[in-house]
Design a protein around this motif. Structure first.
Motif, mmCIF file in Angstrom:
data_model
loop_
_atom_site.group_PDB
_atom_site.id
_atom_site.type_symbol
_atom_site.label_atom_id
_atom_site.label_comp_id
_atom_site.label_asym_id
_atom_site.label_seq_id
_atom_site.Cartn_x
_atom_site.Cartn_y
_atom_site.Cartn_z
ATOM 1 N N UNK A 60 -47.799 36.052 -62.538
ATOM 2 C CA UNK A 60 -48.224 37.305 -61.912
ATOM 3 C C UNK A 60 -47.055 38.151 -61.406
ATOM 4 N N UNK A 61 -45.825 37.668 -61.624
ATOM 5 C CA UNK A 61 -44.661 38.430 -61.172
ATOM 6 C C UNK A 61 -44.503 38.464 -59.671
ATOM 7 N N UNK A 62 -45.002 37.443 -58.989
ATOM 8 C CA UNK A 62 -44.917 37.391 -57.530
ATOM 9 C C UNK A 62 -43.519 36.941 -57.117
ATOM 10 N N UNK A 63 -42.906 37.693 -56.210
ATOM 11 C CA UNK A 63 -41.558 37.365 -55.754
ATOM 12 C C UNK A 63 -41.475 37.194 -54.237
ATOM 13 N N UNK A 64 -42.610 37.363 -53.558
ATOM 14 C CA UNK A 64 -42.629 37.233 -52.094
ATOM 15 C C UNK A 64 -43.799 36.346 -51.682
ATOM 16 N N UNK A 65 -43.538 35.410 -50.777
ATOM 17 C CA UNK A 65 -44.577 34.565 -50.206
ATOM 18 C C UNK A 65 -44.727 34.955 -48.737
ATOM 19 N N UNK A 66 -45.936 35.329 -48.338
ATOM 20 C CA UNK A 66 -46.173 35.726 -46.953
ATOM 21 C C UNK A 66 -46.545 34.504 -46.105
ATOM 22 N N UNK A 67 -45.884 34.381 -44.961
ATOM 23 C CA UNK A 67 -46.127 33.273 -44.044
ATOM 24 C C UNK A 67 -46.467 33.841 -42.672
ATOM 25 N N UNK A 68 -46.980 32.969 -41.804
ATOM 26 C CA UNK A 68 -47.243 33.398 -40.431
ATOM 27 C C UNK A 68 -46.566 32.460 -39.454
ATOM 28 N N UNK A 69 -46.208 32.936 -38.269
ATOM 29 C CA UNK A 69 -45.402 32.156 -37.325
ATOM 30 C C UNK A 69 -46.063 30.861 -36.865
ATOM 31 N N UNK A 70 -47.393 30.775 -36.978
ATOM 32 C CA UNK A 70 -48.106 29.609 -36.457
ATOM 33 C C UNK A 70 -48.066 28.397 -37.392
ATOM 34 N N UNK A 71 -47.485 28.545 -38.583
ATOM 35 C CA UNK A 71 -47.482 27.459 -39.562
ATOM 36 C C UNK A 71 -46.078 27.194 -40.085
ATOM 37 N N UNK A 72 -45.867 25.958 -40.558
ATOM 38 C CA UNK A 72 -44.602 25.588 -41.186
ATOM 39 C C UNK A 72 -44.411 26.392 -42.477
ATOM 40 N N UNK A 73 -43.169 26.706 -42.787
ATOM 41 C CA UNK A 73 -42.874 27.483 -44.001
ATOM 42 C C UNK A 73 -42.296 26.608 -45.113
#
Length: 305
Positions: A252-265
């Motif tokens: 899908x050409x995805x180059x960014x993974x969105x994360x949130x501060x409440x979870x491990x990355x």
């Protein structure tokens, strides 16, 4: 601020009002405000928008904590005894704690701000061919409803109405003020919704974005997008599932993974390195809700172009 200082400020305000020929309502002193409690930080924004200086809002889930597993602190339970209203929103920790809150403070009114909202089922990437016949599809887990209803402006409009009705029930004396604030807030929400529709309608090449935790399903629903989650039901993906997600991201050409501060990355980092991409923060629990929604929308738009 001492009581005498508050009186001096009020007299100064009253004098200015007389000079301008405009009546000023008396300011709400701390002791006069309606004590209420909400589950999460974005709700504080909503309640303050409608309640204005008439409400004193406490938040149950503290910054950095997860609404899925939160356990109230003893001091919070003490403060809860003073609350006149508890504004629930349907996050997981409420299932266990709301009845205890009511038992602890039986005179407190509990308002379900999610009332009237039909929650959608959470989605997860399929990892097995026999679930839908083809890898790379999205599966709907019918028994798991998405609680993140505060991340879509159209749904916040419904929540705002429930908040207004709760305030009118408990504090009808200040009803006109609440109703005026509510109308102003709805106008802001409509403007924001139209702005986001314009941002995504025909302006992006792709509609898929990848997130660690599936918090943005309602936002995606509202604006014609689709989130691809890494984590589901609190479970991290297996090594085989990680490889499938990496393959999907590349396709899908995805180059960014969105994360949130409440979870491990950790797993998001693994995928980002594999696709030569990066991670970006999209916090669903930021206190300045409107500013945060616009910030996240701009991030989504950037990676979808």
């Amino acid at each position: 601020m001492k009581k005498k200082s508050k009186i001096v400020l009020f007299v100064m305000s009253l004098s200015l009002s007389c000079l301008l020929g405009m009546p000023l309502p008396p300011p709400a002193l701390a002791g006069d405000r309606l004590p209420v409690t909400v589950s999460i930080l974005p709700q504080k924004y909503f309640v303050q928008k409608i309640g204005g200086d008439r409400v004193d809002v406490s938040v149950m889930v503290l910054p950095g904590a997860s609404p899925a597993t939160y356990e109230p602190k003893p001091q919070q339970m003490v403060s809860l005894a003073k609350s006149k209203i508890y504004f629930a929103i349907g996050v997981p920790f409420e299932t266990h704690w709301l009845s205890k809150f009511k038992g602890f403070s039986p005179k407190m009114t509990i308002v379900s701000t999610q009332r009237g909202i039909e929650k959608i089922s959470m989605k997860a990437h399929l990892h097995h061919k026999d679930e839908e016949g083809e890898d790379g599809k999205t599966a709907v887990h019918a028994g798991i409803k998405d609680p993140h209803i505060w991340l879509a402006p159209p749904l916040v409009m419904l929540q705002a109405r429930n908040i207004l009705e709760g305030l009118l029930k408990v504090d009808p004396e200040h009803g006109k003020r609440y109703e005026a604030n509510y109308e102003g807030f709805i106008r802001e929400l409509v403007d924001l919704d139209l702005k986001l529709i314009g941002r995504f309608k025909g302006a992006v090449q792709s509609t898929h974005f990848m997130v660690y935790h599936p918090a943005w399903g309602y936002f995606a629903w509202a604006y014609g997008l689709e989130q691809i989650p890494i984590e589901m039901e609190g479970k991290n993906p297996t090594p085989k599932e990680l490889q499938e997600l990496i393959g999907m991201a590349r396709k899908d050409g995805i180059r960014v993974i969105f994360v949130q501060p409440q979870f491990s990355t950790k797993n998001a980092d693994t995928i980002a390195r594999a696709i030569g991409g990066k991670i970006m923060v999209a916090d669903p629990l930021a206190v300045n809700w409107a500013e945060n929604i616009e910030k996240v929308a701009a991030s989504f738009e950037t990676v979808l172009k």
